[in-house]
Scaffold this motif. Sequence first.
Motif, PDB file in Angstrom:
ATOM      1  N   LEU A 103       0.839  -1.198   0.000  1.00  0.00           N
ATOM      2  CA  LEU A 103       0.000   0.000   0.000  1.00  0.00           C
ATOM      3  C   LEU A 103       0.872   1.246   0.000  1.00  0.00           C
ATOM      4  N   ASP A 104       1.899   1.253   0.823  1.00  0.00           N
ATOM      5  CA  ASP A 104       2.792   2.395   0.914  1.00  0.00           C
ATOM      6  C   ASP A 104       3.452   2.697  -0.429  1.00  0.00           C
ATOM      7  N   LEU A 128       1.343  -0.703   9.568  1.00  0.00           N
ATOM      8  CA  LEU A 128       1.752   0.464   8.798  1.00  0.00           C
ATOM      9  C   LEU A 128       2.938   1.167   9.453  1.00  0.00           C
ATOM     10  N   LYS A 129       3.786   1.749   8.626  1.00  0.00           N
ATOM     11  CA  LYS A 129       4.888   2.584   9.115  1.00  0.00           C
ATOM     12  C   LYS A 129       4.544   4.044   8.850  1.00  0.00           C
ATOM     13  N   PRO A 130       4.602   4.898   9.875  1.00  0.00           N
ATOM     14  CA  PRO A 130       4.171   6.291   9.718  1.00  0.00           C
ATOM     15  C   PRO A 130       4.861   6.993   8.559  1.00  0.00           C
ATOM     16  N   ARG A 131       4.055   7.698   7.784  1.00  0.00           N
ATOM     17  CA  ARG A 131       4.585   8.440   6.638  1.00  0.00           C
ATOM     18  C   ARG A 131       3.564   9.513   6.265  1.00  0.00           C
ATOM     19  N   ARG A 132       3.983  10.721   6.225  1.00  0.00           N
ATOM     20  CA  ARG A 132       3.074  11.803   5.871  1.00  0.00           C
ATOM     21  C   ARG A 132       2.974  11.917   4.348  1.00  0.00           C
ATOM     22  N   MET A 133       1.736  12.069   3.856  1.00  0.00           N
ATOM     23  CA  MET A 133       1.516  12.255   2.430  1.00  0.00           C
ATOM     24  C   MET A 133       0.365  13.242   2.253  1.00  0.00           C
ATOM     25  N   ASP A 134       0.512  14.136   1.306  1.00  0.00           N
ATOM     26  CA  ASP A 134      -0.460  15.218   1.151  1.00  0.00           C
ATOM     27  C   ASP A 134      -1.787  14.741   0.571  1.00  0.00           C
ATOM     28  N   ASN A 135      -2.866  15.240   1.175  1.00  0.00           N
ATOM     29  CA  ASN A 135      -4.191  15.189   0.563  1.00  0.00           C
ATOM     30  C   ASN A 135      -4.680  13.774   0.260  1.00  0.00           C
TER      31      ASN A 135
END
Length: 328
Positions: A103-104, A128-135
């Motif tokens: 998924l990532d 899941l491993k934290p990861r910021r993604m816009d919008n």
Amino acid sequence: MTDDQAALAVQVARLYYHQGLTTGAIARELQLSRPKVSRLLTLARRTGLVEIRIHDPQAHPQSLEAQLRERYPFLRPQVVSVPAGSSEDAWMERVAIAAASLLDSVLRPGQTVGLAWGNTLDAVSRALKPRRMDNLDFVQLNGSANALDFMSGFVTDAITRFAGNYAGRAHLFPVPTFFDDPETKRAMWRERSVRHVLDRQARADVLLYSVGSPAARHPSHVYVSGALDAADLTQLAAEGVVGDIATVFYRADGSHSGISLNARASGPSLDLMAQVPHAICVVSGLGKVQALRAALAGRLMNTLVTDEVTARALLTPDEEGQSHAAPP
């Protein structure tokens, strides 16, 4: 990650993986520090610019993937190795980690992800491993089983865990899993608040779900939560139902039209799976093989993440002496 960072990370990765240069040689060539080169290589792997796979001709997972692609040409399979003699719980843990990583790798800013709640997606959400993604928008595909489940957090926590992991938005679907009357469902589907969710479901770029089966070692939540009574289960058996996706039921050939309970189900039409670029089905456990085989017969996915034991069973002829491949 900026475009310049991405371009530099790709350049470093090409020198390291394609040309075999050491980090020191790359640092000298690009006039970077060695720690900077190491950070760029890590960035390339973490963001999916580089994917590392070991191609061992003797490895069972890769052989099983090849067999699955041959039998189901439309399918992108990922088979996860598991320790010999390990439990189904251990298989699920490894499959959940692989699904979270997949998924990532496919997510992009601005996408909408449809999630069908259940035991499997709950496990994926925890890997899941934290990861910021816009919008990013994460939308629930099917209603919660009942008010008790909705308040307990089993459904809502998994959906919000996905959204929180990527700093995205969660769109919950607070309607019953099954309506008592199809007319009630049709009236509810005209409500603006419900249409908001339905419209987002229809615009999904990625779908993530599993197949449900009462025969699983840990039966799908919908079968043990009280959402279905004895009469419902009898009717499903009479209509040849072998599994469900997002609590929408289907038969052994993957067909789903005309099944009476689907008129009261809150999940989307399974035709949606053929319209989405990434329809990712995550399945682990021998009790789900029949439901998975039927879903593949109906092309109710284009990507599959499973463990090697389940994959091997899927490829084994069924009790009628033949495996069901998708129609041409």
